[in-house]
Design a protein around this motif. Structure first.
Motif, mmCIF file in Angstrom:
data_model
loop_
_atom_site.group_PDB
_atom_site.id
_atom_site.type_symbol
_atom_site.label_atom_id
_atom_site.label_comp_id
_atom_site.label_asym_id
_atom_site.label_seq_id
_atom_site.Cartn_x
_atom_site.Cartn_y
_atom_site.Cartn_z
ATOM 1 N N MET A 220 90.638 26.504 51.046
ATOM 2 C CA MET A 220 90.216 26.473 52.441
ATOM 3 C C MET A 220 88.705 26.641 52.539
ATOM 4 O O MET A 220 88.126 27.438 51.814
ATOM 5 C CB MET A 220 90.907 27.605 53.213
ATOM 6 N N THR A 221 88.075 25.849 53.423
ATOM 7 C CA THR A 221 86.638 25.999 53.656
ATOM 8 C C THR A 221 86.432 26.520 55.082
ATOM 9 O O THR A 221 86.443 27.709 55.317
ATOM 10 C CB THR A 221 85.896 24.683 53.418
ATOM 11 N N THR A 222 86.268 25.606 56.049
ATOM 12 C CA THR A 222 86.123 26.008 57.456
ATOM 13 C C THR A 222 87.293 25.468 58.257
ATOM 14 O O THR A 222 87.623 24.283 58.152
ATOM 15 C CB THR A 222 84.801 25.470 58.032
ATOM 16 N N ILE A 223 87.900 26.340 59.050
ATOM 17 C CA ILE A 223 88.967 25.935 59.964
ATOM 18 C C ILE A 223 88.646 26.479 61.345
ATOM 19 O O ILE A 223 88.288 27.655 61.491
ATOM 20 C CB ILE A 223 90.339 26.435 59.489
ATOM 21 N N VAL A 224 88.766 25.624 62.337
ATOM 22 C CA VAL A 224 88.557 26.008 63.732
ATOM 23 C C VAL A 224 89.913 26.276 64.368
ATOM 24 O O VAL A 224 90.831 25.461 64.263
ATOM 25 C CB VAL A 224 87.815 24.901 64.499
ATOM 26 N N VAL A 225 90.024 27.421 65.024
ATOM 27 C CA VAL A 225 91.256 27.790 65.727
ATOM 28 C C VAL A 225 91.013 27.641 67.222
ATOM 29 O O VAL A 225 90.130 28.297 67.793
ATOM 30 C CB VAL A 225 91.673 29.240 65.396
ATOM 31 N N THR A 226 91.778 26.757 67.851
ATOM 32 C CA THR A 226 91.693 26.573 69.295
ATOM 33 C C THR A 226 93.093 26.694 69.870
ATOM 34 O O THR A 226 94.055 26.915 69.146
ATOM 35 C CB THR A 226 91.043 25.220 69.646
ATOM 36 N N GLY A 227 93.209 26.558 71.181
ATOM 37 C CA GLY A 227 94.512 26.765 71.803
ATOM 38 C C GLY A 227 94.771 25.806 72.940
ATOM 39 O O GLY A 227 93.888 25.065 73.384
ATOM 40 N N THR A 228 96.003 25.836 73.414
ATOM 41 C CA THR A 228 96.385 25.007 74.553
ATOM 42 C C THR A 228 96.026 25.665 75.872
ATOM 43 O O THR A 228 96.088 25.030 76.922
ATOM 44 C CB THR A 228 97.898 24.749 74.539
ATOM 45 N N ASP A 229 95.655 26.951 75.822
ATOM 46 C CA ASP A 229 95.394 27.710 77.041
ATOM 47 C C ASP A 229 94.804 29.054 76.617
ATOM 48 O O ASP A 229 94.687 29.355 75.423
ATOM 49 C CB ASP A 229 96.699 27.916 77.829
ATOM 50 N N THR A 230 94.494 29.889 77.593
ATOM 51 C CA THR A 230 94.051 31.248 77.278
ATOM 52 C C THR A 230 95.262 32.137 77.017
ATOM 53 O O THR A 230 96.359 31.877 77.524
ATOM 54 C CB THR A 230 93.195 31.813 78.435
ATOM 55 N N ASP A 231 95.055 33.155 76.208
ATOM 56 C CA ASP A 231 96.108 34.142 75.894
ATOM 57 C C ASP A 231 97.350 33.532 75.251
ATOM 58 O O ASP A 231 98.462 34.015 75.466
ATOM 59 C CB ASP A 231 96.509 34.927 77.152
ATOM 60 N N VAL A 232 97.174 32.509 74.446
ATOM 61 C CA VAL A 232 98.323 31.939 73.747
ATOM 62 C C VAL A 232 98.548 32.606 72.390
ATOM 63 O O VAL A 232 99.595 32.406 71.765
ATOM 64 C CB VAL A 232 98.193 30.413 73.535
ATOM 65 N N GLY A 233 97.557 33.362 71.923
ATOM 66 C CA GLY A 233 97.676 34.024 70.630
ATOM 67 C C GLY A 233 96.674 33.543 69.600
ATOM 68 O O GLY A 233 96.851 33.760 68.399
ATOM 69 N N LYS A 234 95.590 32.903 70.048
ATOM 70 C CA LYS A 234 94.574 32.380 69.128
ATOM 71 C C LYS A 234 93.978 33.474 68.248
ATOM 72 O O LYS A 234 93.813 33.291 67.037
ATOM 73 C CB LYS A 234 93.429 31.709 69.906
ATOM 74 N N THR A 235 93.622 34.596 68.867
ATOM 75 C CA THR A 235 92.945 35.649 68.119
ATOM 76 C C THR A 235 93.862 36.277 67.086
ATOM 77 O O THR A 235 93.446 36.553 65.956
ATOM 78 C CB THR A 235 92.409 36.724 69.083
ATOM 79 N N VAL A 236 95.118 36.467 67.445
ATOM 80 C CA VAL A 236 96.083 37.008 66.483
ATOM 81 C C VAL A 236 96.256 36.039 65.319
ATOM 82 O O VAL A 236 96.259 36.445 64.147
ATOM 83 C CB VAL A 236 97.432 37.294 67.167
ATOM 84 N N PHE A 237 96.400 34.758 65.624
ATOM 85 C CA PHE A 237 96.537 33.774 64.550
ATOM 86 C C PHE A 237 95.277 33.721 63.703
ATOM 87 O O PHE A 237 95.352 33.656 62.464
ATOM 88 C CB PHE A 237 96.853 32.393 65.116
ATOM 89 N N ALA A 238 94.114 33.723 64.347
ATOM 90 C CA ALA A 238 92.851 33.680 63.606
ATOM 91 C C ALA A 238 92.723 34.888 62.682
ATOM 92 O O ALA A 238 92.247 34.766 61.548
ATOM 93 C CB ALA A 238 91.669 33.620 64.571
ATOM 94 N N ALA A 239 93.159 36.053 63.160
ATOM 95 C CA ALA A 239 93.119 37.254 62.326
ATOM 96 C C ALA A 239 94.037 37.115 61.122
ATOM 97 O O ALA A 239 93.674 37.471 59.992
ATOM 98 C CB ALA A 239 93.504 38.475 63.154
ATOM 99 N N ALA A 240 95.236 36.591 61.355
ATOM 100 C CA ALA A 240 96.185 36.402 60.261
ATOM 101 C C ALA A 240 95.644 35.414 59.231
ATOM 102 O O ALA A 240 95.750 35.640 58.018
ATOM 103 C CB ALA A 240 97.526 35.923 60.808
ATOM 104 N N LEU A 241 95.060 34.327 59.709
ATOM 105 C CA LEU A 241 94.521 33.307 58.815
ATOM 106 C C LEU A 241 93.342 33.850 58.013
ATOM 107 O O LEU A 241 93.258 33.659 56.790
ATOM 108 C CB LEU A 241 94.104 32.085 59.631
#
Length: 207
Positions: A1-22
């Motif tokens: 893995m190099t750079t991955i961008v985490v985005t979402g379909t809306d606010t409060d969908v769980g982006k930050t939790v997923f980004a933390a896990a990744l």
């Protein structure tokens, strides 16, 4: 893995939790270029807590705004102009996880949306989506907005209770890889998140 961008379909969908896990799974650095609202702490602080990353792996925001709303409006309220020239992907050794704000068409200023910024970066994007009612429409619209701009989509990650038909339908119609699904965790602890991520995702899909 190099750079991955985490985005979402809306606010409060769980982006930050997923980004933390990744970020935790890869020992990656983490960067949120624009933080809008910090009354309850920043997403950088949440990722630090959930991923267990050292302080030097958590890169400072390019803009840290006070008001919890769309970055373009938060910047106006704070008397700040968001300059895209400051939103260049950091050069780091090893993997980097970058988190957007809200959904893919959230405006950064009067002329640029997040999807436009992602198109400049040309880094692979993971779209995070809820499994709740409405996710098919929101997900397919987000995929279309990204693809129209030539943004490379690595795949889609779901958050919530399993909804097999909705998840499969989005992957099929959107022609994207279904990476996996994180359940809502209660309590949400670093150990529980790491275990859930390992069970739900194949790290080889992020290479």
């Amino acid at each position: 893995m190099t750079t991955i961008v985490v985005t979402g379909t809306d606010t409060d969908v769980g982006k930050t939790v997923f980004a933390a896990a990744l970020a935790g799974a890869f020992g990656a650095r983490y960067w949120k270029p624009v933080q809008a609202g910090d009354d309850d702490g920043t997403d950088r602080e949440r990722v630090a807590r959930l991923a267990g990353l050292p302080s030097d792996a958590l890169l400072p925001e390019a803009y840290r705004l006070r008001t919890p709303c769309s970055p373009h409006r938060a910047a106006q309220i704070d008397g700040v102009t968001i300059d895209p020239a400051r939103l260049v992907l950091p050069s780091v050794d090893g993997p980097l996880v970058v988190e957007g704000a809200g959904g893919v068409l959230v405006p950064l200023n009067d002329d640029m949306l997040y999807a436009d910024l992602f198109a400049r970066w040309q880094a692979p994007v993971v779209l995070v989506a809820r499994t709740q009612l409405g996710t098919i429409n929101h997900s397919l619209l987000s995929i279309e907005a990204l693809r129209t701009r030539g943004v490379p989509i690595l795949g889609i990650a779901f958050i919530g209770d399993a909804q097999e038909d909705s998840e499969a339908t989005i992957a099929r119609i959107g022609a994207v890889r279904r990476l996996g699904r994180l359940p809502r965790l209660d309590p949400l602890t670093p150990a529980a998140l790491a275990t859930a991520f390992t069970a739900a995702f194949d790290v080889r899909d992020f290479a």
